[in-house]
Scaffold this motif. Structure first.
Motif, PDB file in Angstrom:
ATOM      1  N   LEU A   4       0.837  -1.199   0.000  1.00 46.70           N
ATOM      2  CA  LEU A   4       0.000   0.000   0.000  1.00 46.70           C
ATOM      3  C   LEU A   4       0.874   1.252   0.000  1.00 46.70           C
ATOM      4  CD1 LEU A   4      -2.771  -1.023   2.582  1.00 46.70           C
ATOM      5  CD2 LEU A   4      -2.965  -0.993   0.099  1.00 46.70           C
ATOM      6  N   ARG A   5       1.924   1.224   0.829  1.00 51.80           N
ATOM      7  CA  ARG A   5       2.843   2.360   0.870  1.00 51.80           C
ATOM      8  C   ARG A   5       3.546   2.549  -0.468  1.00 51.80           C
ATOM      9  NH1 ARG A   5       7.521   3.526   0.188  1.00 51.80           N
ATOM     10  NH2 ARG A   5       8.059   1.331  -0.178  1.00 51.80           N
ATOM     11  N   ARG A   6       4.017   1.458  -1.063  1.00 57.34           N
ATOM     12  CA  ARG A   6       4.751   1.542  -2.326  1.00 57.34           C
ATOM     13  C   ARG A   6       3.861   2.096  -3.437  1.00 57.34           C
ATOM     14  NH1 ARG A   6       6.671  -2.285  -6.629  1.00 57.34           N
ATOM     15  NH2 ARG A   6       5.402  -3.964  -5.742  1.00 57.34           N
ATOM     16  N   MET A   7       2.601   1.645  -3.474  1.00 56.10           N
ATOM     17  CA  MET A   7       1.703   2.150  -4.499  1.00 56.10           C
ATOM     18  C   MET A   7       1.431   3.638  -4.287  1.00 56.10           C
ATOM     19  SD  MET A   7      -0.030   1.603  -7.259  1.00 56.10           S
ATOM     20  CE  MET A   7      -0.308  -0.154  -7.494  1.00 56.10           C
ATOM     21  N   ALA A   8       1.245   4.053  -3.029  1.00 54.67           N
ATOM     22  CA  ALA A   8       0.952   5.460  -2.741  1.00 54.67           C
ATOM     23  C   ALA A   8       2.136   6.360  -3.067  1.00 54.67           C
ATOM     24  CB  ALA A   8       0.556   5.620  -1.284  1.00 54.67           C
ATOM     25  N   GLU A   9       3.351   5.910  -2.778  1.00 52.90           N
ATOM     26  CA  GLU A   9       4.525   6.762  -2.915  1.00 52.90           C
ATOM     27  C   GLU A   9       5.220   6.638  -4.267  1.00 52.90           C
ATOM     28  OE1 GLU A   9       7.127   6.041   0.367  1.00 52.90           O
ATOM     29  OE2 GLU A   9       5.623   6.596   1.883  1.00 52.90           O
ATOM     30  N   GLU A  10       5.189   5.450  -4.854  1.00 52.50           N
ATOM     31  CA  GLU A  10       5.927   5.229  -6.091  1.00 52.50           C
ATOM     32  C   GLU A  10       5.021   4.978  -7.289  1.00 52.50           C
ATOM     33  OE1 GLU A  10       8.706   2.045  -5.459  1.00 52.50           O
ATOM     34  OE2 GLU A  10       9.224   2.765  -3.436  1.00 52.50           O
ATOM     35  N   GLY A  11       3.946   4.254  -7.066  1.00 56.97           N
ATOM     36  CA  GLY A  11       3.047   3.919  -8.159  1.00 56.97           C
ATOM     37  C   GLY A  11       3.628   2.838  -9.063  1.00 56.97           C
ATOM     38  N   PRO A  12       2.869   2.401 -10.063  1.00 53.90           N
ATOM     39  CA  PRO A  12       3.314   1.325 -10.953  1.00 53.90           C
ATOM     40  C   PRO A  12       4.253   1.854 -12.035  1.00 53.90           C
ATOM     41  CG  PRO A  12       1.151   2.054 -11.611  1.00 53.90           C
ATOM     42  CD  PRO A  12       1.499   2.848 -10.381  1.00 53.90           C
ATOM     43  N   SER A  13       4.796   0.921 -12.793  1.00 51.32           N
ATOM     44  CA  SER A  13       5.612   1.276 -13.947  1.00 51.32           C
ATOM     45  C   SER A  13       4.723   1.478 -15.168  1.00 51.32           C
ATOM     46  CB  SER A  13       6.629   0.177 -14.235  1.00 51.32           C
ATOM     47  OG  SER A  13       5.957  -1.000 -14.662  1.00 51.32           O
ATOM     48  N   GLU A  14       5.284   2.080 -16.200  1.00 49.88           N
ATOM     49  CA  GLU A  14       4.547   2.248 -17.447  1.00 49.88           C
ATOM     50  C   GLU A  14       4.177   0.897 -18.028  1.00 49.88           C
ATOM     51  OE1 GLU A  14       2.477   4.115 -20.297  1.00 49.88           O
ATOM     52  OE2 GLU A  14       3.621   5.252 -18.810  1.00 49.88           O
ATOM     53  N   GLU A  15       5.070  -0.059 -17.912  1.00 49.42           N
ATOM     54  CA  GLU A  15       4.800  -1.406 -18.427  1.00 49.42           C
ATOM     55  C   GLU A  15       3.623  -2.050 -17.705  1.00 49.42           C
ATOM     56  OE1 GLU A  15       7.101  -5.724 -19.023  1.00 49.42           O
ATOM     57  OE2 GLU A  15       8.133  -4.001 -18.119  1.00 49.42           O
ATOM     58  N   GLU A  16       3.563  -1.886 -16.385  1.00 49.14           N
ATOM     59  CA  GLU A  16       2.445  -2.442 -15.610  1.00 49.14           C
ATOM     60  C   GLU A  16       1.136  -1.753 -15.987  1.00 49.14           C
ATOM     61  OE1 GLU A  16       4.488  -3.873 -11.427  1.00 49.14           O
ATOM     62  OE2 GLU A  16       4.268  -1.721 -11.819  1.00 49.14           O
ATOM     63  N   LEU A  17       1.183  -0.458 -16.226  1.00 45.32           N
ATOM     64  CA  LEU A  17      -0.011   0.267 -16.636  1.00 45.32           C
ATOM     65  C   LEU A  17      -0.519  -0.235 -17.980  1.00 45.32           C
ATOM     66  CD1 LEU A  17      -2.091   2.566 -16.367  1.00 45.32           C
ATOM     67  CD2 LEU A  17      -0.405   4.068 -17.443  1.00 45.32           C
ATOM     68  N   VAL A  18       0.368  -0.383 -18.947  1.00 47.40           N
ATOM     69  CA  VAL A  18      -0.021  -0.863 -20.265  1.00 47.40           C
ATOM     70  C   VAL A  18      -0.639  -2.251 -20.169  1.00 47.40           C
ATOM     71  CG1 VAL A  18       0.851  -1.591 -22.519  1.00 47.40           C
ATOM     72  CG2 VAL A  18       1.642   0.560 -21.508  1.00 47.40           C
TER      73      VAL A  18
ATOM     74  N   GLY B 271      -2.524   7.173   0.374  1.00 43.96           N
ATOM     75  CA  GLY B 271      -1.562   7.943   1.144  1.00 43.96           C
ATOM     76  C   GLY B 271      -2.172   8.909   2.128  1.00 43.96           C
ATOM     77  N   ALA B 272      -3.478   9.079   2.088  1.00 49.86           N
ATOM     78  CA  ALA B 272      -4.113  10.087   2.946  1.00 49.86           C
ATOM     79  C   ALA B 272      -4.333   9.609   4.377  1.00 49.86           C
ATOM     80  CB  ALA B 272      -5.445  10.521   2.344  1.00 49.86           C
ATOM     81  N   SER B 273      -4.466   8.304   4.576  1.00 49.77           N
ATOM     82  CA  SER B 273      -4.724   7.777   5.917  1.00 49.77           C
ATOM     83  C   SER B 273      -4.241   6.342   6.008  1.00 49.77           C
ATOM     84  CB  SER B 273      -6.223   7.841   6.247  1.00 49.77           C
ATOM     85  OG  SER B 273      -6.973   7.076   5.323  1.00 49.77           O
ATOM     86  N   ALA B 274      -4.082   5.881   7.233  1.00 50.04           N
ATOM     87  CA  ALA B 274      -3.682   4.492   7.454  1.00 50.04           C
ATOM     88  C   ALA B 274      -4.879   3.583   7.240  1.00 50.04           C
ATOM     89  CB  ALA B 274      -3.141   4.324   8.865  1.00 50.04           C
ATOM     90  N   PRO B 275      -4.628   2.357   6.762  1.00 50.34           N
ATOM     91  CA  PRO B 275      -5.750   1.434   6.567  1.00 50.34           C
ATOM     92  C   PRO B 275      -6.307   0.915   7.882  1.00 50.34           C
ATOM     93  CG  PRO B 275      -3.672   0.332   6.118  1.00 50.34           C
ATOM     94  CD  PRO B 275      -3.342   1.784   6.338  1.00 50.34           C
ATOM     95  N   THR B 276      -7.575   0.565   7.847  1.00 56.55           N
ATOM     96  CA  THR B 276      -8.198  -0.162   8.943  1.00 56.55           C
ATOM     97  C   THR B 276      -7.971  -1.649   8.720  1.00 56.55           C
ATOM     98  OG1 THR B 276      -9.910   1.501   9.281  1.00 56.55           O
ATOM     99  CG2 THR B 276     -10.395  -0.723  10.054  1.00 56.55           C
ATOM    100  N   PHE B 277      -7.579  -2.368   9.762  1.00 53.05           N
ATOM    101  CA  PHE B 277      -7.409  -3.812   9.692  1.00 53.05           C
ATOM    102  C   PHE B 277      -8.375  -4.486  10.659  1.00 53.05           C
ATOM    103  CE2 PHE B 277      -3.306  -2.673   7.899  1.00 53.05           C
ATOM    104  CZ  PHE B 277      -3.112  -3.656   6.941  1.00 53.05           C
ATOM    105  N   ALA B 278      -8.945  -5.599  10.218  1.00 52.67           N
ATOM    106  CA  ALA B 278      -9.769  -6.450  11.079  1.00 52.67           C
ATOM    107  C   ALA B 278      -9.257  -7.874  10.928  1.00 52.67           C
ATOM    108  CB  ALA B 278     -11.238  -6.374  10.699  1.00 52.67           C
ATOM    109  N   ALA B 279      -8.988  -8.533  12.045  1.00 54.52           N
ATOM    110  CA  ALA B 279      -8.439  -9.888  12.004  1.00 54.52           C
ATOM    111  C   ALA B 279      -9.182 -10.780  12.987  1.00 54.52           C
ATOM    112  CB  ALA B 279      -6.951  -9.880  12.346  1.00 54.52           C
ATOM    113  N   VAL B 280      -9.444 -12.008  12.561  1.00 55.23           N
ATOM    114  CA  VAL B 280     -10.109 -12.993  13.412  1.00 55.23           C
ATOM    115  C   VAL B 280      -9.300 -14.276  13.370  1.00 55.23           C
ATOM    116  CG1 VAL B 280     -12.178 -14.389  13.749  1.00 55.23           C
ATOM    117  CG2 VAL B 280     -12.389 -11.983  13.084  1.00 55.23           C
ATOM    118  N   GLY B 281      -8.921 -14.757  14.530  1.00 52.74           N
ATOM    119  CA  GLY B 281      -8.121 -15.976  14.622  1.00 52.74           C
ATOM    120  C   GLY B 281      -7.677 -16.208  16.053  1.00 52.74           C
ATOM    121  N   PRO B 282      -6.680 -17.072  16.287  1.00 57.67           N
ATOM    122  CA  PRO B 282      -6.174 -17.320  17.638  1.00 57.67           C
ATOM    123  C   PRO B 282      -5.565 -16.059  18.245  1.00 57.67           C
ATOM    124  CG  PRO B 282      -5.461 -19.032  16.115  1.00 57.67           C
ATOM    125  CD  PRO B 282      -6.056 -17.939  15.285  1.00 57.67           C
TER     126      PRO B 282
END
Length: 448
Positions: A348-362, A423-434
């Motif tokens: 999530l951080r990498r996408m917000a700060e760097e974004g994809p490559s041109e090749e990935e976009l194409v 990049g505007a806010s931190a994600p909300t996480f919900a987890a269920v398990g041990p």
């Protein structure tokens, strides 16, 4: 919350038409207006004697009165359980004898109906649909039967990690907004619902003013125009809906539930984007690269392929009427849940700060435009698309415009919307398990 739907009689192949489409542009849509002023979008195809009709009314589970959550869902389940002079058994037998499939459902924002019929029985099909929409019986036996079915599902969901995590996520992010209500309600609210509640809700939700209709198959515009008045003409002119407040988000929290299971279920979410937002297509392309592209997405590559932390992970945009969300989910080994969250946060951080490559976009745009025709390979899919376009106010020419809009998305567009959404806010996480697993999630989500 997921509850098994009551199986309806269907005809093998009902919903498949001879629409050998190679592109969305092959779908020619006609706007049909009945003498009574009811509008529908029609795609004619006379190669197979079948007709598919989808329709929707604005007003889904968000219209449940306080303390009566599950009411609109129960309404959908009982609307075809007897109407007019026909009991539930007689109504269902008539559908089966005529090879007609009629069903109703509800989402958060809309109440849906679907009709599938052979050409030879379409008049009977329209008659039965009109009867269900104007003279539902809500007899005690079928209402109690449906309530029992839903109550069984509600009780089962209390031990389902996905259902628990989803509810925790929505309540953390959205507070007490009606979008956080489970469509089937709670055990207490569902058990208390009555036939009088159903009659009152029916009067509130069903009205021609919010009706959207899509029809595909062996019927021409003139015949459909007459059928529209026959089917929907006797409905109330207006519904009686309550306004739904715009979403207000409280992102960045981590919420957990304890359950002794081998895998930990994790959901994560951020404030998203509505369908009418000018950045929607750019967000759609960005999400495909991040987590919506299954085998090709960043999250799939990093979480599954490189580290083997899960069998599958994905994200999607949820553009509700009152606001949008970006939601993702993954199930992973309990002892590696913290590591999984760390990888998600990094992507999530990498996408917000760097974004994809041109090749990935194409590559993403090529897939999204090339696969679009798969949405139009059955009458059922096309009819559903016609209604969705109307609900979203995208215009009758959207099928022709859509791929061009995707192609027009630039790398700067994707990077801009990624920074805006991720990049505007931190994600909300919900987890269920041990216990150890969810504590690891808490630590990883906080960056510890």
């Amino acid at each position: 919350m997921s509850v098994a739907r009551l199986l309806k009689p269907v005809v093998t192949g009902l919903g498949l038409l001879g629409l050998a489409l190679t592109s969305a542009q092959a779908v020619e849509i006609q706007k049909v207006t009945s003498p009574g002023g009811i509008e529908a979008w029609l795609v004619e195809d006379h190669t197979v004697p079948l007709v598919a009709m989808n329709f929707a009314f604005k007003g889904g589970a968000t219209q449940d009165p306080e303390g009566k959550q599950g009411l609109t869902r129960l309404l959908a389940a009982t609307l075809d359980e007897g109407a007019g002079d026909l009991t539930s058994e007689e109504f269902q037998a008539r559908l089966e004898e005529q090879s007609i499939s009629l069903s109703f459902d509800t989402g958060k924002d809309y109440f849906y109906g679907t009709l599938r019929t052979l050409t030879a029985t379409r008049d009977e099909a329209f008659d039965l649909t009109a009867l269900a929409l104007t003279q539902p019986r809500f007899d005690a036996a079928p209402v109690d039967r449906m309530k029992t079915q839903f109550l069984t599902g509600i009780r089962r969901s209390k031990q389902d990690p996905q259902d628990i995590a989803s509810e925790l996520l929505y309540k953390s992010l959205l507070g007490e907004h009606p979008y956080t209500w489970q469509t089937e309600g709670t055990e207490e609210s569902m058990a208390a619902l009555t036939a009088d509640d159903l009659r009152a809700q029916f009067k509130r939700v069903i009205g021609r003013d919010t009706l959207m209709i899509g029809v595909v198959g062996d019927i021409d515009a003139e015949t459909l125009a007459s059928a529209l008045d026959k089917t929907f003409g006797a409905l109330p002119a207006t519904s009686q809906l309550d306004a739904v407040a715009s979403l207000e988000f409280t992102p960045g929290e981590t919420v957990t539930g304890l359950l002794d299971v081998p895998q930990t279920q994790i959901f994560f979410a951020l404030p998203g984007i509505t369908r009418e937002d000018p950045d929607y297509q750019a967000a759609y392309v960005m999400n495909h690269i991040l987590g919506g592209g299954s085998f090709t997405s960043w999250l799939y590559e990093e979480v599954r392929e490189k580290r083997g932390l899960t069998y599958g992970i994905g994200t999607s945009l949820a553009p509700y009427d009152a606001g949008g969300m970006l939601v993702g989910s993954v199930a992973t080994r309990a002892d590696r849940a913290g590591e999984t969250v760390e990888v998600i946060r990094e992507q999530l951080r990498r996408m917000a700060e760097e974004g994809p490559s041109e090749e990935e976009l194409v590559s993403a745009k090529k897939y999204l435009t090339g696969s679009y025709a798969l949405r139009f390979d059955t009458s059922a899919k096309i009819a559903a698309q016609l209604v969705a376009l109307q609900n979203s106010k995208l215009g009758i020419d959207y099928f022709d415009r859509r791929n061009g809009e995707i192609e027009a998305v630039t790398l700067d567009d994707v990077k801009r919307v990624a920074k805006r959404l991720l990049g505007a806010s931190a994600p909300t996480f919900a987890a269920v398990g041990p216990e150890a697993s969810v504590e690891a999630v808490r630590k990883a989500a906080s960056g510890g």
